[in-house]
Scaffold this motif. Sequence first.
Motif, PDB file in Angstrom:
ATOM      1  N   ARG A   1       0.826  -1.202   0.000  1.00  0.00           N
ATOM      2  CA  ARG A   1       0.000   0.000   0.000  1.00  0.00           C
ATOM      3  C   ARG A   1       0.868   1.263   0.000  1.00  0.00           C
ATOM      4  NH1 ARG A   1      -1.692   3.751   3.274  1.00  0.00           N
ATOM      5  NH2 ARG A   1      -0.770   2.880   5.144  1.00  0.00           N
ATOM      6  N   LEU A   2       1.904   1.264   0.836  1.00  0.00           N
ATOM      7  CA  LEU A   2       2.778   2.432   0.931  1.00  0.00           C
ATOM      8  C   LEU A   2       3.625   2.617  -0.327  1.00  0.00           C
ATOM      9  CD1 LEU A   2       3.852   2.055   4.660  1.00  0.00           C
ATOM     10  CD2 LEU A   2       2.298   3.789   3.700  1.00  0.00           C
ATOM     11  N   THR A   3       3.992   1.526  -0.966  1.00  0.00           N
ATOM     12  CA  THR A   3       4.743   1.615  -2.224  1.00  0.00           C
ATOM     13  C   THR A   3       3.946   2.420  -3.248  1.00  0.00           C
ATOM     14  OG1 THR A   3       5.910  -0.456  -1.812  1.00  0.00           O
ATOM     15  CG2 THR A   3       5.763   0.262  -4.106  1.00  0.00           C
ATOM     16  N   LYS A   4       2.651   2.153  -3.320  1.00  0.00           N
ATOM     17  CA  LYS A   4       1.784   2.913  -4.233  1.00  0.00           C
ATOM     18  C   LYS A   4       1.597   4.345  -3.737  1.00  0.00           C
ATOM     19  CE  LYS A   4      -1.152  -0.917  -5.718  1.00  0.00           C
ATOM     20  NZ  LYS A   4      -2.521  -1.455  -5.625  1.00  0.00           N
ATOM     21  N   GLU A   5       1.277   4.469  -2.459  1.00  0.00           N
ATOM     22  CA  GLU A   5       0.990   5.791  -1.890  1.00  0.00           C
ATOM     23  C   GLU A   5       2.173   6.746  -2.030  1.00  0.00           C
ATOM     24  OE1 GLU A   5       0.375   7.602   2.543  1.00  0.00           O
ATOM     25  OE2 GLU A   5      -0.743   5.778   2.077  1.00  0.00           O
ATOM     26  N   PHE A   6       3.384   6.240  -1.812  1.00  0.00           N
ATOM     27  CA  PHE A   6       4.574   7.078  -1.888  1.00  0.00           C
ATOM     28  C   PHE A   6       5.075   7.256  -3.317  1.00  0.00           C
ATOM     29  CE2 PHE A   6       5.964   5.623   2.649  1.00  0.00           C
ATOM     30  CZ  PHE A   6       4.974   6.408   3.217  1.00  0.00           C
ATOM     31  N   GLU A   7       4.423   6.603  -4.294  1.00  0.00           N
ATOM     32  CA  GLU A   7       4.851   6.659  -5.692  1.00  0.00           C
ATOM     33  C   GLU A   7       6.348   6.349  -5.773  1.00  0.00           C
ATOM     34  OE1 GLU A   7       2.971   9.928  -8.082  1.00  0.00           O
ATOM     35  OE2 GLU A   7       2.528  10.665  -6.052  1.00  0.00           O
ATOM     36  N   LEU A   8       6.705   5.237  -5.203  1.00  0.00           N
ATOM     37  CA  LEU A   8       8.093   4.861  -4.998  1.00  0.00           C
ATOM     38  C   LEU A   8       8.866   4.679  -6.298  1.00  0.00           C
ATOM     39  CD1 LEU A   8      10.055   4.093  -2.701  1.00  0.00           C
ATOM     40  CD2 LEU A   8       9.383   1.725  -3.063  1.00  0.00           C
ATOM     41  N   VAL A   9      10.084   5.179  -6.296  1.00  0.00           N
ATOM     42  CA  VAL A   9      11.048   4.907  -7.358  1.00  0.00           C
ATOM     43  C   VAL A   9      12.276   4.266  -6.704  1.00  0.00           C
ATOM     44  CG1 VAL A   9      10.266   6.768  -8.870  1.00  0.00           C
ATOM     45  CG2 VAL A   9      12.110   7.204  -7.267  1.00  0.00           C
ATOM     46  N   SER A  10      13.048   3.595  -7.517  1.00  0.00           N
ATOM     47  CA  SER A  10      14.225   2.891  -7.022  1.00  0.00           C
ATOM     48  C   SER A  10      15.455   3.434  -7.725  1.00  0.00           C
ATOM     49  CB  SER A  10      14.063   1.390  -7.324  1.00  0.00           C
ATOM     50  OG  SER A  10      15.145   0.661  -6.837  1.00  0.00           O
ATOM     51  N   PRO A  11      16.574   3.446  -7.060  1.00  0.00           N
ATOM     52  CA  PRO A  11      16.914   2.991  -5.715  1.00  0.00           C
ATOM     53  C   PRO A  11      16.478   4.006  -4.649  1.00  0.00           C
ATOM     54  CG  PRO A  11      18.870   3.843  -6.768  1.00  0.00           C
ATOM     55  CD  PRO A  11      17.769   3.906  -7.801  1.00  0.00           C
TER      56      PRO A  11
ATOM     57  N   HIS B   1       9.282   7.990   7.075  1.00  0.00           N
ATOM     58  CA  HIS B   1       7.881   7.942   6.650  1.00  0.00           C
ATOM     59  C   HIS B   1       7.388   6.497   6.663  1.00  0.00           C
ATOM     60  CE1 HIS B   1       8.810  11.837   4.287  1.00  0.00           C
ATOM     61  NE2 HIS B   1       8.123  12.172   5.372  1.00  0.00           N
ATOM     62  N   TRP B   2       8.234   5.589   6.162  1.00  0.00           N
ATOM     63  CA  TRP B   2       7.886   4.167   6.158  1.00  0.00           C
ATOM     64  C   TRP B   2       7.725   3.644   7.582  1.00  0.00           C
ATOM     65  CZ3 TRP B   2       6.922   1.166   1.902  1.00  0.00           C
ATOM     66  CH2 TRP B   2       7.340   1.644   0.660  1.00  0.00           C
ATOM     67  N   SER B   3       8.705   3.925   8.437  1.00  0.00           N
ATOM     68  CA  SER B   3       8.652   3.373   9.795  1.00  0.00           C
ATOM     69  C   SER B   3       7.486   3.964  10.581  1.00  0.00           C
ATOM     70  CB  SER B   3       9.984   3.564  10.532  1.00  0.00           C
ATOM     71  OG  SER B   3      10.273   4.923  10.739  1.00  0.00           O
ATOM     72  N   ASP B   4       7.226   5.259  10.413  1.00  0.00           N
ATOM     73  CA  ASP B   4       6.087   5.879  11.094  1.00  0.00           C
ATOM     74  C   ASP B   4       4.768   5.252  10.630  1.00  0.00           C
ATOM     75  OD1 ASP B   4       7.917   7.581  12.291  1.00  0.00           O
ATOM     76  OD2 ASP B   4       7.147   9.409  11.352  1.00  0.00           O
ATOM     77  N   ALA B   5       4.606   5.092   9.328  1.00  0.00           N
ATOM     78  CA  ALA B   5       3.362   4.543   8.784  1.00  0.00           C
ATOM     79  C   ALA B   5       3.146   3.102   9.250  1.00  0.00           C
ATOM     80  CB  ALA B   5       3.373   4.625   7.257  1.00  0.00           C
ATOM     81  N   LEU B   6       4.200   2.303   9.235  1.00  0.00           N
ATOM     82  CA  LEU B   6       4.065   0.923   9.720  1.00  0.00           C
ATOM     83  C   LEU B   6       3.757   0.894  11.206  1.00  0.00           C
ATOM     84  CD1 LEU B   6       6.874  -1.084   7.878  1.00  0.00           C
ATOM     85  CD2 LEU B   6       4.407  -1.167   7.478  1.00  0.00           C
ATOM     86  N   TYR B   7       4.442   1.745  11.963  1.00  0.00           N
ATOM     87  CA  TYR B   7       4.217   1.810  13.408  1.00  0.00           C
ATOM     88  C   TYR B   7       2.748   2.130  13.702  1.00  0.00           C
ATOM     89  CZ  TYR B   7       4.362   3.673  18.172  1.00  0.00           C
ATOM     90  OH  TYR B   7       4.106   3.923  19.491  1.00  0.00           O
ATOM     91  N   LEU B   8       2.220   3.163  13.071  1.00  0.00           N
ATOM     92  CA  LEU B   8       0.839   3.565  13.325  1.00  0.00           C
ATOM     93  C   LEU B   8      -0.153   2.497  12.874  1.00  0.00           C
ATOM     94  CD1 LEU B   8       1.034   7.348  12.363  1.00  0.00           C
ATOM     95  CD2 LEU B   8       0.862   6.358  14.662  1.00  0.00           C
ATOM     96  N   ALA B   9       0.099   1.882  11.723  1.00  0.00           N
ATOM     97  CA  ALA B   9      -0.804   0.840  11.222  1.00  0.00           C
ATOM     98  C   ALA B   9      -0.822  -0.370  12.153  1.00  0.00           C
ATOM     99  CB  ALA B   9      -0.387   0.412   9.815  1.00  0.00           C
ATOM    100  N   MET B  10       0.335  -0.769  12.632  1.00  0.00           N
ATOM    101  CA  MET B  10       0.399  -1.953  13.497  1.00  0.00           C
ATOM    102  C   MET B  10      -0.141  -1.643  14.887  1.00  0.00           C
ATOM    103  SD  MET B  10       1.247  -3.987  11.217  1.00  0.00           S
ATOM    104  CE  MET B  10       1.378  -5.505  12.124  1.00  0.00           C
ATOM    105  N   LYS B  11       0.102  -0.441  15.396  1.00  0.00           N
ATOM    106  CA  LYS B  11      -0.461  -0.051  16.690  1.00  0.00           C
ATOM    107  C   LYS B  11      -1.994  -0.038  16.616  1.00  0.00           C
ATOM    108  CE  LYS B  11       1.244   1.834  19.916  1.00  0.00           C
ATOM    109  NZ  LYS B  11       1.579   1.447  21.270  1.00  0.00           N
ATOM    110  N   GLU B  12      -2.525   0.414  15.494  1.00  0.00           N
ATOM    111  CA  GLU B  12      -3.973   0.468  15.304  1.00  0.00           C
ATOM    112  C   GLU B  12      -4.591  -0.934  15.350  1.00  0.00           C
ATOM    113  OE1 GLU B  12      -6.568   1.586  11.534  1.00  0.00           O
ATOM    114  OE2 GLU B  12      -5.539   3.338  12.367  1.00  0.00           O
ATOM    115  N   LYS B  13      -3.870  -1.924  14.853  1.00  0.00           N
ATOM    116  CA  LYS B  13      -4.377  -3.305  14.856  1.00  0.00           C
ATOM    117  C   LYS B  13      -4.452  -3.872  16.277  1.00  0.00           C
ATOM    118  CE  LYS B  13      -4.508  -4.148  10.346  1.00  0.00           C
ATOM    119  NZ  LYS B  13      -5.512  -4.846   9.592  1.00  0.00           N
TER     120      LYS B  13
END
Length: 181
Positions: A62-72, A92-104
Motif C-alpha cells: 500500500r505504501l509503495t503505491k501511496e509514496f509513488e516509490l522509485v528505485s533505488p 515515513h515508512w517506519s512511522d506509517a508501519l508503526y501507526l498501522a500496526m499499533k492500530e491493529k
Amino acid sequence: MFRDFFKLLLLSFLLTSCSVKPVPVKDSEVERLAVLLEGLDESIDLQTAKQVSQDLFLQTARLTKEFELVSPPWLHNTLVNAGMRDKGLCYHWSDALYLAMKEKAYDDFAFHPAGAHIGEFWREHNVLVITAKGKPFDSGIVVDPWRDSGRLYFARVKEDREYSWVERKDRCVADEKKEKK
C-alpha cells in the motif's frame, strides 16, 4: 536551452524507468516472517504471527503505491527532498508501519520505532522493530521496506549486519501525538 531540455529528458527517464510496482506477496516470505514472529515468545501462536506478517506485507504494498516509490532508495529520497514526491523517506515508512500496526492492537506484540546513525544526515536510517510484549528491544525483529525499495526486509535485530539499531522512544511519543490530532 538544449542543456535544460537534456536535463528534463534525463529526469523524465529516471522517474519513469525506475518506478517501483508493489512486489507480489509470496506465501513463502509471509510464512518465513511469521515463523520469526512466532519464535519471539512461546505464548505467540502461529496464526496470529501469520496475520501480523501478512499485514506488514500488505502495508508495504500500500505504501509503495501511496509514496509513488522509485528505485533505488537514494533516488527516491532525492525526489522527496527536491519536493517532487511528498513522502517515502525511511522515517515515513517506519512511522506509517508503526501507526498501522499499533492500530491493529495485537496483544502479543510491541512495536518500536528504531534508528541507526541518529542525527547523521547522510546515514540516519529508521525502521520498525517488533518484539513480543514485555520482551527487550534487542530480542526483536527489524522490518524495513525502505532498504530494498518496497521489498520488505526483515531480520532479527542482532542479525542485521548493516545497522546497529536503537529504540527511538522519542518517535513513539511524537507519532502518538500526531495520531490523536
